[in-house]
Design an enzyme around this catalytic site. Structure first.
Site, PDB file in Angstrom:
ATOM      1  N   LYS A  46     -47.263   5.095   3.168  1.00  0.00           N
ATOM      2  CA  LYS A  46     -48.001   6.309   3.529  1.00  0.00           C
ATOM      3  C   LYS A  46     -48.860   6.137   4.781  1.00  0.00           C
ATOM      4  CE  LYS A  46     -50.901   9.406   1.502  1.00  0.00           C
ATOM      5  NZ  LYS A  46     -51.757   9.926   0.422  1.00  0.00           N
TER       6      LYS A  46
ATOM      7  N   LEU B 183     -47.868   4.896   7.420  1.00  0.00           N
ATOM      8  CA  LEU B 183     -46.984   4.943   8.585  1.00  0.00           C
ATOM      9  C   LEU B 183     -46.719   6.393   9.031  1.00  0.00           C
ATOM     10  CD1 LEU B 183     -44.469   2.347   7.129  1.00  0.00           C
ATOM     11  CD2 LEU B 183     -46.165   1.904   8.925  1.00  0.00           C
TER      12      LEU B 183
ATOM     13  N   LYS C  45     -41.640   9.231  -3.737  1.00  0.00           N
ATOM     14  CA  LYS C  45     -40.197   8.944  -3.879  1.00  0.00           C
ATOM     15  C   LYS C  45     -39.913   7.466  -3.625  1.00  0.00           C
ATOM     16  CE  LYS C  45     -38.188  13.476  -3.110  1.00  0.00           C
ATOM     17  NZ  LYS C  45     -39.419  14.296  -3.057  1.00  0.00           N
TER      18      LYS C  45
ATOM     19  N   VAL D  77     -16.446  16.165   8.070  1.00  0.00           N
ATOM     20  CA  VAL D  77     -15.389  16.490   9.048  1.00  0.00           C
ATOM     21  C   VAL D  77     -16.052  17.029  10.313  1.00  0.00           C
ATOM     22  CG1 VAL D  77     -13.368  17.947   9.515  1.00  0.00           C
ATOM     23  CG2 VAL D  77     -13.760  17.032   7.198  1.00  0.00           C
TER      24      VAL D  77
ATOM     25  N   GLY E  64     -21.973   6.112  16.784  1.00  0.00           N
ATOM     26  CA  GLY E  64     -21.091   7.038  16.083  1.00  0.00           C
ATOM     27  C   GLY E  64     -20.086   7.693  17.014  1.00  0.00           C
ATOM     28  N   ASP E  65     -20.443   7.835  18.270  1.00  0.00           N
ATOM     29  CA  ASP E  65     -19.539   8.423  19.256  1.00  0.00           C
ATOM     30  C   ASP E  65     -19.924   7.883  20.633  1.00  0.00           C
ATOM     31  OD1 ASP E  65     -21.842   9.690  20.046  1.00  0.00           O
ATOM     32  OD2 ASP E  65     -21.053  11.713  19.927  1.00  0.00           O
TER      33      ASP E  65
ATOM     34  N   ASP F 263     -17.899  12.600  24.229  1.00  0.00           N
ATOM     35  CA  ASP F 263     -18.534  13.764  24.864  1.00  0.00           C
ATOM     36  C   ASP F 263     -18.788  13.415  26.320  1.00  0.00           C
ATOM     37  OD1 ASP F 263     -18.776  15.367  22.582  1.00  0.00           O
ATOM     38  OD2 ASP F 263     -20.655  14.418  21.987  1.00  0.00           O
TER      39      ASP F 263
END
Ligand code: DCP
Ligand code: MG
Ligand code: MN
Length: 335
Positions: free
Chosen positions: A60, A62, A72, A103, A189-190, A256
């Protein structure tokens, strides 16, 4: 210097994972972008630590972690799971939405539409491709490969090949790979490519840049078997698929490309390097200092709030300096 967690693995990986799962649930099912960003920010904070978090109370302190997320974290640390996620993952339509939004091109709204039409699996989707647009069809076609992470070594290889290819058209192109790669991540990721040419400025008419335009570049990269599929191609933006040419065959990768006027190059580099939360913060800082910042320009706002002339920017440092912010290396832009 790279952070220890990037080399030795993240000591809070399991916590980051459940926060990202909550984030994606908020985006894809609840469509609550505010909560989506809040969970992502918390995950980013924990992901930047080099030590294991011991309790919610400790977390907390942070940035981006409040009372609810701290609770949680405590639940997860003591039980090894999160009841909220257990419940979410019991609901079959949630499971299908989670699958379909993986997708490329399928967002929360489309996923829900497909679920309502009775689609439950990727095989169902393959049989009902008429429900998909071109981007979504490509996303489905390359589903497995697009989920595979891309190593720095492979991006370096593609960078070299793309630089050599565009230099055959003109030796004045400047090509920079941005995104997570430029932020120093071990895997991406890309691939996010930024391209400019001195004949292309924000004041130049379309006709003048024609010879050195994006369509020619994409054609040439297709001839070199680097670009293998197109999702969309406009005068300034390409979205598609690339691969390291030759044998042995490497996976297909999302690529991209943004083609940017050279006078707007560094605002574009800043934007395209991200990450997106860093960009949001930087824009908010700019507004506090009466500037407006986007991927094209940095402009001072008049007292009436209208943007003035674009500042002359010759490097990323200029943008930080004008906004009186300490310079941040790309590797420190992971909010
Ligand atoms: N970007 C942004 N806001 C968005 C989407 C993107 O500011 N909604 C910017 C910041 C991102 C950059 O564009 O860092 C590239 O977008 P990516 O989705 O490719 O994200 P990354 O390259 O950061 O991560 P990944 O490794 O997942 O590709
Ligand atoms: Mg990227
Ligand atoms: Mn991208």
């Amino acid at each position: 210097k790279r952070k220890a967690s990037d080399i030795a693995g993240n000591p809070n990986q399991d916590l980051c994972d459940f926060l990202m799962e909550l984030a994606n649930y908020e985006r894809n099912v609840s469509k609550n972008i505010y909560k989506y960003n809040a969970y992502r920010k918390a995950a980013g904070t924990l992901g930047n630590l080099s030590e294991r978090v011991k309790s919610g109370a400790e977390a907390k302190k942070l940035p981006g972690i409040g009372e609810k997320i701290a609770k949680k974290i405590d639940e997860f640390l003591s039980t090894g799971k999160l009841q909220k996620l257990e419940d979410i993952n019991k609901d079959e339509s949630n499971i299908v939405i989670k699958l379909l939004t993986r997708v490329s091109g399928i967002g929360p709204a489309k996923a829900k539409e497909l679920v309502d039409a009775g689609i439950k699996t990727l095989d169902d989707l393959r049989k009902h491709q008429n429900k998909l647009n071109h981007h979504q069809k490509i996303g489905l076609k390359y589903f497995e490969d697009f989920e595979k992470r891309i190593s720095r070594a492979e991006i370096e290889q593609l960078e070299k090949m793309m630089k050599e290819a565009v230099a055959e058209l003109s030796n004045e192109y400047i090509l920079t790979i941005c995104g997570s790669y430029r932020r120093g991540k071990e895997e991406s990721g890309d691939i996010d490519v930024l391209l400019t040419h001195p004949t292309y400025t924000s004041k130049e008419k379309e006709s003048k840049k024609k010879n050195f335009g994006l369509k020619n570049v994409v054609n040439h990269l297709e001839k070199k078997k680097i670009i293998v599929d197109t999702i969309s191609l406009g005068p300034t933006k390409f979205m598609g698929v690339c691969q390291v040419p030759g044998e042995p065959k490497k996976p297909f990768r999302r690529l991209d490309i943004r083609f940017t006027p050279c006078d707007q190059f560094y605002c574009a580099v800043l934007y395209f390097t991200g990450n997106d939360l860093f960009n949001k913060n930087m824009r908010a800082h700019a507004l506090e200092k009466n500037y407006t910042l986007n991927e094209y320009t940095l402009r001072r706002l008049t007292p009436e709030g209208t943007p003035g002339e674009a500042e002359k920017i010759t490097c990323e440092e200029d943008i930080f300096r004008i906004l009186k912010l300490p310079y941040k290396e790309p590797k420190d832009r992971n909010l």
